[in-house]
Structures are given as structure tokens and as C-alpha cells.
Design a protein around this motif. Sequence first.
Motif, PDB file in Angstrom:
ATOM      1  N   ASN A  23      81.393  38.593  38.450  1.00 39.31           N
ATOM      2  CA  ASN A  23      81.990  38.977  39.722  1.00 39.31           C
ATOM      3  C   ASN A  23      81.231  38.241  40.852  1.00 39.31           C
ATOM      4  O   ASN A  23      80.169  37.669  40.605  1.00 39.31           O
ATOM      5  CB  ASN A  23      81.838  40.503  39.885  1.00 39.31           C
ATOM      6  CG  ASN A  23      83.031  41.125  40.563  1.00 39.31           C
ATOM      7  OD1 ASN A  23      84.152  40.655  40.411  1.00 39.31           O
ATOM      8  ND2 ASN A  23      82.799  42.187  41.308  1.00 39.31           N
ATOM      9  N   PRO A  24      81.741  38.266  42.086  1.00 37.83           N
ATOM     10  CA  PRO A  24      81.033  37.583  43.169  1.00 37.83           C
ATOM     11  C   PRO A  24      79.567  37.998  43.324  1.00 37.83           C
ATOM     12  O   PRO A  24      79.211  39.164  43.130  1.00 37.83           O
ATOM     13  CB  PRO A  24      81.849  37.978  44.398  1.00 37.83           C
ATOM     14  CG  PRO A  24      83.222  38.149  43.870  1.00 37.83           C
ATOM     15  CD  PRO A  24      83.049  38.771  42.514  1.00 37.83           C
ATOM     16  N   CYS A  37      86.144  37.495  41.667  1.00 40.47           N
ATOM     17  CA  CYS A  37      86.916  38.685  41.317  1.00 40.47           C
ATOM     18  C   CYS A  37      88.327  38.292  40.881  1.00 40.47           C
ATOM     19  O   CYS A  37      89.156  39.149  40.603  1.00 40.47           O
ATOM     20  CB  CYS A  37      86.970  39.631  42.507  1.00 40.47           C
ATOM     21  SG  CYS A  37      87.401  38.814  44.045  1.00 40.47           S
ATOM     22  N   GLU A  81      85.396  44.381  37.485  1.00 34.90           N
ATOM     23  CA  GLU A  81      85.838  44.366  38.884  1.00 34.90           C
ATOM     24  C   GLU A  81      87.168  45.128  38.995  1.00 34.90           C
ATOM     25  O   GLU A  81      88.152  44.786  38.319  1.00 34.90           O
ATOM     26  CB  GLU A  81      85.965  42.913  39.346  1.00 34.90           C
ATOM     27  CG  GLU A  81      86.931  42.638  40.472  1.00 34.90           C
ATOM     28  CD  GLU A  81      86.699  43.460  41.722  1.00 34.90           C
ATOM     29  OE1 GLU A  81      85.546  43.785  42.036  1.00 34.90           O
ATOM     30  OE2 GLU A  81      87.699  43.795  42.375  1.00 34.90           O
ATOM     31  N   SER A 121      89.724  45.416  41.067  1.00 36.79           N
ATOM     32  CA  SER A 121      91.004  44.762  41.371  1.00 36.79           C
ATOM     33  C   SER A 121      91.454  43.903  40.186  1.00 36.79           C
ATOM     34  O   SER A 121      92.645  43.838  39.865  1.00 36.79           O
ATOM     35  CB  SER A 121      90.881  43.887  42.625  1.00 36.79           C
ATOM     36  OG  SER A 121      90.038  42.773  42.396  1.00 36.79           O
ATOM     37  N   GLY A 124      90.330  36.694  52.057  1.00 32.62           N
ATOM     38  CA  GLY A 124      90.016  36.369  50.663  1.00 32.62           C
ATOM     39  C   GLY A 124      89.455  37.523  49.882  1.00 32.62           C
ATOM     40  O   GLY A 124      88.474  37.385  49.161  1.00 32.62           O
ATOM     41  N   CYS A 125      90.083  38.696  49.993  1.00 38.30           N
ATOM     42  CA  CYS A 125      89.673  39.863  49.212  1.00 38.30           C
ATOM     43  C   CYS A 125      90.931  40.451  48.584  1.00 38.30           C
ATOM     44  O   CYS A 125      91.708  41.051  49.314  1.00 38.30           O
ATOM     45  CB  CYS A 125      88.974  40.899  50.072  1.00 38.30           C
ATOM     46  SG  CYS A 125      88.675  42.478  49.233  1.00 38.30           S
ATOM     47  N   PRO A 126      91.148  40.275  47.286  1.00 40.83           N
ATOM     48  CA  PRO A 126      90.418  39.433  46.341  1.00 40.83           C
ATOM     49  C   PRO A 126      90.440  37.943  46.736  1.00 40.83           C
ATOM     50  O   PRO A 126      91.220  37.533  47.604  1.00 40.83           O
ATOM     51  CB  PRO A 126      91.167  39.644  45.021  1.00 40.83           C
ATOM     52  CG  PRO A 126      91.876  40.955  45.169  1.00 40.83           C
ATOM     53  CD  PRO A 126      92.232  41.052  46.621  1.00 40.83           C
ATOM     54  N   HIS A 127      89.593  37.182  46.079  1.00 46.68           N
ATOM     55  CA  HIS A 127      89.436  35.761  46.385  1.00 46.68           C
ATOM     56  C   HIS A 127      90.778  35.037  46.528  1.00 46.68           C
ATOM     57  O   HIS A 127      91.730  35.313  45.781  1.00 46.68           O
ATOM     58  CB  HIS A 127      88.624  35.085  45.273  1.00 46.68           C
ATOM     59  CG  HIS A 127      87.142  35.242  45.441  1.00 46.68           C
ATOM     60  ND1 HIS A 127      86.240  34.877  44.472  1.00 46.68           N
ATOM     61  CD2 HIS A 127      86.404  35.693  46.489  1.00 46.68           C
ATOM     62  CE1 HIS A 127      85.006  35.105  44.911  1.00 46.68           C
ATOM     63  NE2 HIS A 127      85.079  35.614  46.123  1.00 46.68           N
ATOM     64  N   CYS A 185      81.634  37.299  48.735  1.00 43.35           N
ATOM     65  CA  CYS A 185      82.625  37.847  49.654  1.00 43.35           C
ATOM     66  C   CYS A 185      81.896  38.662  50.719  1.00 43.35           C
ATOM     67  O   CYS A 185      80.697  38.899  50.616  1.00 43.35           O
ATOM     68  CB  CYS A 185      83.666  38.696  48.928  1.00 43.35           C
ATOM     69  SG  CYS A 185      83.123  40.360  48.512  1.00 43.35           S
ATOM     70  N   VAL A 220      82.062  41.699  51.325  1.00 43.68           N
ATOM     71  CA  VAL A 220      81.679  43.065  50.948  1.00 43.68           C
ATOM     72  C   VAL A 220      80.356  43.063  50.182  1.00 43.68           C
ATOM     73  O   VAL A 220      79.499  43.905  50.411  1.00 43.68           O
ATOM     74  CB  VAL A 220      82.802  43.739  50.113  1.00 43.68           C
ATOM     75  CG1 VAL A 220      82.324  45.035  49.483  1.00 43.68           C
ATOM     76  CG2 VAL A 220      84.012  44.016  51.010  1.00 43.68           C
ATOM     77  N   LYS A 246      91.485  46.624  50.771  1.00 46.46           N
ATOM     78  CA  LYS A 246      90.238  46.924  50.062  1.00 46.46           C
ATOM     79  C   LYS A 246      89.033  46.577  50.947  1.00 46.46           C
ATOM     80  O   LYS A 246      88.073  47.343  51.018  1.00 46.46           O
ATOM     81  CB  LYS A 246      90.158  46.134  48.739  1.00 46.46           C
ATOM     82  CG  LYS A 246      88.829  46.329  48.032  1.00 46.46           C
ATOM     83  CD  LYS A 246      88.762  45.688  46.662  1.00 46.46           C
ATOM     84  CE  LYS A 246      87.378  45.934  46.054  1.00 46.46           C
ATOM     85  NZ  LYS A 246      87.247  45.441  44.682  1.00 46.46           N
TER      86      LYS A 246
HETATM   87 FE1  F3S Z   1      86.646  40.552  45.456  1.00 45.61          FE
HETATM   88 FE2  F3S Z   1      84.784  41.200  47.146  1.00 45.61          FE
HETATM   89 FE3  F3S Z   1      87.229  42.014  47.529  1.00 45.61          FE
HETATM   90  S1  F3S Z   1      84.594  41.217  44.965  1.00 45.61           S
HETATM   91  S2  F3S Z   1      88.118  42.208  45.508  1.00 45.61           S
HETATM   92  S3  F3S Z   1      86.525  39.875  47.554  1.00 45.61           S
HETATM   93  S4  F3S Z   1      85.412  43.230  47.778  1.00 45.61           S
END
Ligand code: F3S
Length: 391
Positions: free
Chosen positions: A78-79, A118, A137, A139, A286-289, A344, A346, A363
Motif C-alpha cells: 500500500n502507499p 492502493c 487496503e 478500497s 488521487g484517492c484512490p491513486h 498519498c 492521508v 474517503k
Molecule cells: Fe489510497 Fe491513500 Fe486514499 S491509500 S485510497 S490514496 S487514503
Amino acid sequence: MVLTEEEKAILDGEEGRAAKKAMEILVALGEIYEAERLIRVRSVQIAGVSYDNLGDAGLSFLQEMAADGRARVPATLNPAGMDLVDWQDLGISEAFAEKQQQVVETFARMGVVTSCTCTPYFVGNEPGPGDTIAWSESSAVCYANSVLGARTNREGGPSALAAALTGKTAGYGFHLDEKRQPVVTVDVCAALGDITDYGALGKVVGDKLGNRVPSIRGLEQATTDELKSLCASIATYGGTAMFHAVGVSPEKVKEPGERMTVGSGEIEQAKKEMIDDEEADFVAVGCPHCSLEELRTIAGLLDGKRVSRETWIAVARQVKESAEGEGIIAKIRESGAKIAADTCFVVAPIRGRFNCMATNSAKAVFYGRAKNRFRTVFAPLEKLIEIATRP
Ligand code: F3S
């Protein structure tokens, strides 16, 4: 739980200390969840990579496992807490970078592929229908179960590592047909436009259903990026590791009698709940990437513009490399926006650096608030670029 001779030998320490420890973790989990046996996995995806979350205790555990532990099946990460190459560009301290490199090197010593993302399904770790895997992960777990039709529980970091070091996981939960059956039919009666609509839908369904598995109708037209947004959101707000999307999910299941409807009013209300009345000083995409397609769109929107506030585009390194070949990354960078590969907003150590984060990820809103104490603005990509480039 019944173990094979080979599994018993691992548990007895005949194949080293790390494999023994890994087997102990799997057996303990299997007994808690009343699994009858261990099952083979085709691939593993391991979370708990950022030093920001692991700390020294987590790093020591990994180093102990790396003394003689080796992955027996393809495993990815994962990231991490930073871009493994351009970490200085993201304002990461040298002290953090040193620890983070140690974490990644430790995984590499165990034979884990250090593609920190991710979205493993964008970088060659894409299971097919019915494949047994052990991913962690949330997602990606939801995407694998719901969109790809693979089978995985939502593993923790240690249990995913244990699966990598043994090639096995305990056969319970979403590995069993009966646990994968949906219990509520959700009719989506709203026009869904972009990924923020899908993120808001995930929040509405997740808030209402918790970890109950829904069968969702009305997603036939959803793109890969929209589905990954929905997966991230529904797993975050509800905690479920899967849903069925009628006309999308490869698995055939019976339609549940219990029903609920989601209309445009609820989608709009969910969006409002993710917006604070603040001016964003950080723009996060970019969440998820990001997919390659998303990077192309971002490059087009930023063309000829300059960002006026910190802007991160999070992406898997391999996807970034593909985009580099098309000149997309250079275009994005010309605007002053930063490419955050391997990481990322987060999992990076950025708490306290910004006040308000603008993002198109439901997310990221949840964790931006919970982990980093950010205020948030939830908006579509076009609006984010407008915010990023505002004078
Ligand atoms: Fe990925 Fe970070 Fe979002 S791990 S799903 S970009 S919180």
C-alpha cells in the motif's frame, strides 16, 4: 481448524521463525472466525507501510520478520508515507525519509514488490473472478471483491504479511459463498455525473448499511474510476468489504427482498456534509491513486495554468511512468502541481501543515478530517483545478 502436514510443520518452526510467526497469526485468526482450514492465495496486498502509522514498534516487527521471512506468492504494498524518490519535493523531513526507506527496504528483503499503491489492479496485480487473495487496503479489497469478483477479507497489515510469508489465508468471511450474498437491494434513482457523485453515493449507502452487503442497481454505466471512488467511499463510511453492482459484478447472486432507494436529494445532502465553509490551502487529487485516464484529464485542465496553492496528484509509480511517456507528467509539473507517487495525502505525515484540503475523494474527506484534522472542501475535479489556480 484442520491443518495439513505442511502447515503443521511451518507452525512447528521447521521453515523458520518468520514463517512460524506468520502461521501463528493465521491460525489465531482462523480460530477466532471459525475457519475450517487455510486456503491458498494467489496474491497479497499489504497495508501498514507508512512510517507515520507504523512507528518504531512496527518497523521492529517487520525487521524481525525479515530476518528469515520470504514471500511465497506475489505481494505488493500500500502507499508509503512519502514519494520514495521525490520526497523532498513534498516537504518530507530527512528523519522521516530515513525511517520510511528502512520500512520499504525491509519489505523488499522479504521479496515483497515495493510498488506502493492502493490501486494494485493498475500495476499488474489484477486478480480474476473467483481468485482467492489476501489484500488489506480497504478500497482495493472492495474493488477486488465487487468489481473483479475475486475473494478477499479486509486483512490487517500483519495478517496480509502472514499470508505473503505462507501463501495461505484462513478460509472464513468473504472467502465463503454464503457470506458474499447481498442482504439489501439498493436502487439508485439519481443521475450520477462524476466521481464525487459516486463518492457521495458510497457515503449514503455506507452510513445507512454499515457492513451489510448491498446489491446496487443503476451502476451499469459506471467507469473504472467511478467504481474505484465508490469502493473507497462505501468501505470507509460503512466498513463493508464488498457490494454487488448489478450488470457490473461478475458474480451471479439472488436479489434480496429488503430494499432501499437513494435519490438525488440524499446524494446532494451527503456532498454538503463533506464541505466546510473555508478557503482551501491544499488541493489533493488521487484517492484512490489516479488512473492514467485521470492524469490525462488533469494535465488537460492544468494546461497553460499555474497553481497558487500546494497541489498533490497521488499516483502509483508505474502509472506515473506510463504517463511520463506521453508527456503528461511534465505538463502537470509545469503548472506547479506536485506528483505524489508511492504515497498519498492521508498516509503522509502532513498533519498541521494545512488548514483546509480540497479533494474529489469522499474517503480523503473522512481521513483528512479524522487523521489530519483538516477542514475539507469536496468538489469535482474541474472545481479543484479552479481552486488550485485561483489567484
Ligand atoms: Fe489510497 Fe491513500 Fe486514499 S491509500 S485510497 S490514496 S487514503
